[in-house]
Design a protein around this motif. Structure first.
Motif, PDB file in Angstrom:
ATOM      1  N   GLY A  35       0.720  46.510 -39.987  1.00  0.00           N
ATOM      2  CA  GLY A  35       2.004  46.134 -39.396  1.00  0.00           C
ATOM      3  C   GLY A  35       2.369  46.969 -38.188  1.00  0.00           C
ATOM      4  N   ASN A  36       3.549  47.586 -38.229  1.00  0.00           N
ATOM      5  CA  ASN A  36       4.031  48.339 -37.069  1.00  0.00           C
ATOM      6  C   ASN A  36       3.334  49.681 -36.886  1.00  0.00           C
ATOM      7  OD1 ASN A  36       5.141  49.792 -39.142  1.00  0.00           O
ATOM      8  ND2 ASN A  36       7.281  49.430 -38.575  1.00  0.00           N
ATOM      9  N   LEU A  37       2.392  50.018 -37.766  1.00  0.00           N
ATOM     10  CA  LEU A  37       1.610  51.241 -37.586  1.00  0.00           C
ATOM     11  C   LEU A  37       0.415  51.020 -36.660  1.00  0.00           C
ATOM     12  CD1 LEU A  37       1.527  52.727 -41.198  1.00  0.00           C
ATOM     13  CD2 LEU A  37       3.040  53.342 -39.313  1.00  0.00           C
ATOM     14  N   GLU A  38       0.151  49.775 -36.314  1.00  0.00           N
ATOM     15  CA  GLU A  38      -0.970  49.467 -35.428  1.00  0.00           C
ATOM     16  C   GLU A  38      -0.823  50.224 -34.114  1.00  0.00           C
ATOM     17  OE1 GLU A  38      -4.607  47.745 -34.787  1.00  0.00           O
ATOM     18  OE2 GLU A  38      -3.362  47.434 -36.575  1.00  0.00           O
ATOM     19  N   GLY A  39      -1.889  50.919 -33.717  1.00  0.00           N
ATOM     20  CA  GLY A  39      -1.881  51.699 -32.483  1.00  0.00           C
ATOM     21  C   GLY A  39      -1.442  53.132 -32.656  1.00  0.00           C
ATOM     22  N   ALA A  40      -0.917  53.497 -33.831  1.00  0.00           N
ATOM     23  CA  ALA A  40      -0.518  54.884 -34.083  1.00  0.00           C
ATOM     24  C   ALA A  40      -1.716  55.675 -34.599  1.00  0.00           C
ATOM     25  CB  ALA A  40       0.614  54.936 -35.108  1.00  0.00           C
ATOM     26  N   VAL A  41      -1.648  56.979 -34.491  1.00  0.00           N
ATOM     27  CA  VAL A  41      -2.645  57.861 -35.089  1.00  0.00           C
ATOM     28  C   VAL A  41      -2.195  58.164 -36.514  1.00  0.00           C
ATOM     29  CG1 VAL A  41      -3.777  60.109 -34.978  1.00  0.00           C
ATOM     30  CG2 VAL A  41      -3.259  58.874 -32.866  1.00  0.00           C
ATOM     31  N   LEU A  42      -3.004  57.788 -37.505  1.00  0.00           N
ATOM     32  CA  LEU A  42      -2.649  57.948 -38.909  1.00  0.00           C
ATOM     33  C   LEU A  42      -3.389  59.136 -39.491  1.00  0.00           C
ATOM     34  CD1 LEU A  42      -2.826  54.213 -40.065  1.00  0.00           C
ATOM     35  CD2 LEU A  42      -0.896  55.465 -39.067  1.00  0.00           C
ATOM     36  N   MET A  43      -2.657  60.007 -40.189  1.00  0.00           N
ATOM     37  CA  MET A  43      -3.247  61.213 -40.771  1.00  0.00           C
ATOM     38  C   MET A  43      -2.850  61.326 -42.232  1.00  0.00           C
ATOM     39  SD  MET A  43      -2.437  63.729 -37.550  1.00  0.00           S
ATOM     40  CE  MET A  43      -0.895  62.865 -37.217  1.00  0.00           C
ATOM     41  N   PRO A  44      -3.790  61.691 -43.115  1.00  0.00           N
ATOM     42  CA  PRO A  44      -3.494  61.752 -44.544  1.00  0.00           C
ATOM     43  C   PRO A  44      -2.716  63.000 -44.921  1.00  0.00           C
ATOM     44  CG  PRO A  44      -5.759  62.396 -44.154  1.00  0.00           C
ATOM     45  CD  PRO A  44      -5.203  61.967 -42.824  1.00  0.00           C
ATOM     46  N   CYS A  45      -2.006  62.925 -46.035  1.00  0.00           N
ATOM     47  CA  CYS A  45      -1.300  64.066 -46.624  1.00  0.00           C
ATOM     48  C   CYS A  45      -1.992  64.469 -47.927  1.00  0.00           C
ATOM     49  CB  CYS A  45       0.154  63.707 -46.914  1.00  0.00           C
ATOM     50  SG  CYS A  45       1.085  63.188 -45.463  1.00  0.00           S
ATOM     51  N   VAL A  46      -1.629  65.615 -48.485  1.00  0.00           N
ATOM     52  CA  VAL A  46      -2.174  66.016 -49.783  1.00  0.00           C
ATOM     53  C   VAL A  46      -1.810  64.976 -50.837  1.00  0.00           C
ATOM     54  CG1 VAL A  46      -2.179  67.803 -51.563  1.00  0.00           C
ATOM     55  CG2 VAL A  46      -2.047  68.454 -49.167  1.00  0.00           C
ATOM     56  N   ASP A  47      -0.581  64.475 -50.810  1.00  0.00           N
ATOM     57  CA  ASP A  47      -0.123  63.435 -51.728  1.00  0.00           C
ATOM     58  C   ASP A  47      -0.634  62.087 -51.223  1.00  0.00           C
ATOM     59  OD1 ASP A  47       1.360  61.488 -53.148  1.00  0.00           O
ATOM     60  OD2 ASP A  47       3.026  62.886 -53.437  1.00  0.00           O
ATOM     61  N   TRP A  48      -1.448  61.381 -52.035  1.00  0.00           N
ATOM     62  CA  TRP A  48      -2.071  60.139 -51.605  1.00  0.00           C
ATOM     63  C   TRP A  48      -1.067  59.059 -51.251  1.00  0.00           C
ATOM     64  CZ3 TRP A  48      -1.028  55.606 -54.156  1.00  0.00           C
ATOM     65  CH2 TRP A  48      -0.451  55.700 -55.423  1.00  0.00           C
ATOM     66  N   ARG A  49       0.185  59.182 -51.695  1.00  0.00           N
ATOM     67  CA  ARG A  49       1.181  58.133 -51.457  1.00  0.00           C
ATOM     68  C   ARG A  49       1.737  58.154 -50.037  1.00  0.00           C
ATOM     69  NH1 ARG A  49       5.277  59.736 -56.046  1.00  0.00           N
ATOM     70  NH2 ARG A  49       4.759  61.733 -55.060  1.00  0.00           N
ATOM     71  N   PHE A  50       1.435  59.195 -49.266  1.00  0.00           N
ATOM     72  CA  PHE A  50       2.043  59.339 -47.945  1.00  0.00           C
ATOM     73  C   PHE A  50       0.979  59.489 -46.867  1.00  0.00           C
ATOM     74  CE2 PHE A  50       5.168  60.873 -50.963  1.00  0.00           C
ATOM     75  CZ  PHE A  50       6.328  60.266 -50.519  1.00  0.00           C
ATOM     76  N   ILE A  51       1.289  58.985 -45.680  1.00  0.00           N
ATOM     77  CA  ILE A  51       0.517  59.262 -44.483  1.00  0.00           C
ATOM     78  C   ILE A  51       1.496  59.625 -43.372  1.00  0.00           C
ATOM     79  CG2 ILE A  51      -1.421  57.753 -45.057  1.00  0.00           C
ATOM     80  CD1 ILE A  51      -0.243  55.665 -43.222  1.00  0.00           C
ATOM     81  N   VAL A  52       1.006  60.318 -42.372  1.00  0.00           N
ATOM     82  CA  VAL A  52       1.801  60.659 -41.194  1.00  0.00           C
ATOM     83  C   VAL A  52       1.318  59.797 -40.039  1.00  0.00           C
ATOM     84  CG1 VAL A  52       2.368  62.465 -39.518  1.00  0.00           C
ATOM     85  CG2 VAL A  52       2.254  63.012 -41.957  1.00  0.00           C
ATOM     86  N   ALA A  53       2.234  59.187 -39.318  1.00  0.00           N
ATOM     87  CA  ALA A  53       1.906  58.349 -38.170  1.00  0.00           C
ATOM     88  C   ALA A  53       2.493  58.978 -36.907  1.00  0.00           C
ATOM     89  CB  ALA A  53       2.457  56.941 -38.357  1.00  0.00           C
ATOM     90  N   ALA A  54       1.642  59.183 -35.920  1.00  0.00           N
ATOM     91  CA  ALA A  54       2.087  59.731 -34.628  1.00  0.00           C
ATOM     92  C   ALA A  54       1.779  58.710 -33.540  1.00  0.00           C
ATOM     93  CB  ALA A  54       1.391  61.052 -34.342  1.00  0.00           C
ATOM     94  N   ARG A  55       2.742  58.504 -32.660  1.00  0.00           N
ATOM     95  CA  ARG A  55       2.585  57.511 -31.607  1.00  0.00           C
ATOM     96  C   ARG A  55       3.079  58.091 -30.288  1.00  0.00           C
ATOM     97  NH1 ARG A  55       2.367  52.061 -32.383  1.00  0.00           N
ATOM     98  NH2 ARG A  55       3.314  52.275 -34.447  1.00  0.00           N
ATOM     99  N   GLY A  56       2.241  57.994 -29.245  1.00  0.00           N
ATOM    100  CA  GLY A  56       2.630  58.480 -27.942  1.00  0.00           C
ATOM    101  C   GLY A  56       3.776  57.677 -27.350  1.00  0.00           C
ATOM    102  N   LYS A  57       4.729  58.371 -26.710  1.00  0.00           N
ATOM    103  CA  LYS A  57       5.893  57.712 -26.104  1.00  0.00           C
ATOM    104  C   LYS A  57       6.044  58.091 -24.638  1.00  0.00           C
ATOM    105  CE  LYS A  57       7.785  55.403 -29.525  1.00  0.00           C
ATOM    106  NZ  LYS A  57       8.043  53.955 -29.467  1.00  0.00           N
ATOM    107  N   GLY A  58       4.921  58.291 -23.984  1.00  0.00           N
ATOM    108  CA  GLY A  58       4.992  58.705 -22.598  1.00  0.00           C
ATOM    109  C   GLY A  58       4.575  60.157 -22.452  1.00  0.00           C
ATOM    110  N   LYS A  59       4.650  60.671 -21.261  1.00  0.00           N
ATOM    111  CA  LYS A  59       4.182  62.017 -20.976  1.00  0.00           C
ATOM    112  C   LYS A  59       4.945  63.049 -21.799  1.00  0.00           C
ATOM    113  CE  LYS A  59       3.205  65.186 -17.167  1.00  0.00           C
ATOM    114  NZ  LYS A  59       3.289  65.401 -15.702  1.00  0.00           N
ATOM    115  N   ASN A  60       4.191  63.853 -22.571  1.00  0.00           N
ATOM    116  CA  ASN A  60       4.735  64.964 -23.366  1.00  0.00           C
ATOM    117  C   ASN A  60       5.754  64.518 -24.415  1.00  0.00           C
ATOM    118  OD1 ASN A  60       3.213  66.816 -21.831  1.00  0.00           O
ATOM    119  ND2 ASN A  60       4.830  66.930 -20.294  1.00  0.00           N
ATOM    120  N   LYS A  61       5.703  63.258 -24.830  1.00  0.00           N
ATOM    121  CA  LYS A  61       6.644  62.777 -25.840  1.00  0.00           C
ATOM    122  C   LYS A  61       5.880  61.984 -26.906  1.00  0.00           C
ATOM    123  CE  LYS A  61      10.688  62.374 -22.794  1.00  0.00           C
ATOM    124  NZ  LYS A  61      11.717  61.449 -22.266  1.00  0.00           N
TER     125      LYS A  61
END
Length: 250
Positions: free
Chosen positions: A219-245
């Motif tokens: 879904g809306n996570l497409e194109g984000a960088v997905l990273m796993p957490c210790v708890d399997w139920r969660f992931i972290v999503a990071a998405r670029g928003k322009g220079k330095n953001k």
């Protein structure tokens, strides 16, 4: 802490591994021939360890393993005491360039120089005799290698060739089962990483596989960088928003 905490490193870090179930960060300061261990509970640098510039290292829940390529030695260090427990010789052959281990498990340790990876028993500090295929790579093109936090599921791919599949390897005792991804990838800097228990496989570009290697709509996570957490139920999503953001969500 109530406010931002900064930990000053004694040198430039060129590589990072996680250990102790997420408690420790181990950084390689190649120019100083040192590994720095940072305790995130204490929020401080607790130890520096001599480590040559050509070393490969990885950590699990309790131990730090350092492959000293030029010296042909494998060293085991206790993360709690930061003391060396055992050092054994590595097999003859090309120097080890990659070391991978699940940071919230008890091994095994995967070492790679060229060709097939070597799986080592962390307790006995000896190579494991495996039944089944293991991941393999070509030194000319390089091998991408990741592992789940519990240390049982590995993912490998050739880093310098386009249009290829990932290969996943599950380790149970002295047996392995391998399977390819259902699709191939042809762009640079692609990667795949199992989450903590390999119930999902996260891919670069916001993609995801299920445990049986079927593509999962993100879904809306497409194109984000997905990273796993210790708890399997969660992931972290990071998405670029322009220079330095960037935006980060879980």
């Amino acid at each position: 802490p109530a406010k931002r905490v900064e930990i000053k490193l004694p040198g430039k870090a060129s590589a990072l591994r996680v250990g102790g179930g997420g408690r420790y960060l181990i950084l390689h300061m190649r120019e100083r021939n040192k590994l720095a261990i940072i305790d995130l509970y204490e929020l401080s640098l607790v130890r520096e360890i001599d480590a040559p510039a050509d070393c490969a290292f990885a950590a699990n829940k309790d131990k730090l393993l350092v492959a000293r390529g030029g010296q042909k030695l494998l060293q085991r260090i206790d993360l709690g005491t930061q003391q060396t427990e055992k050092t054994v010789p590595l097999p003859e052959g090309e120097p080890i360039t990659r070391a991978v281990m699940g940071y919230n498990g008890n091994g095994p340790l995967a070492l790679w120089a060229n060709g097939d990876i070597q799986l080592w028993d962390v307790e006995t500090m000896s190579p494991k005799r495996m039944h089944g295929k293991v991941l393999s790579g070509n030194k000319r093109y390089g091998l991408g290698l990741t592992v789940s936090a519990d240390g049982h599921t590995f993912c490998g791919w050739t880093t310098g060739i386009s249009s290829q599949r990932y290969t996943f390897m599950r380790v149970e005792g002295n047996s392995t089962v391998t399977a390819p991804s259902p699709d191939s990838h042809s762009y640079n800097e692609h990667w795949a990483r199992p989450n903590s228990d390999a119930s999902f496989i996260l891919r670069s570009g916001g993609g995801m596989y299920s445990a049986d290697l079927q593509p999962v709509a993100t879904g809306n996570l497409e194109g984000a960088v997905l990273m796993p957490c210790v708890d399997w139920r969660f992931i972290v999503a990071a998405r670029g928003k322009g220079k330095n953001k960037s935006d980060v969500s879980s």
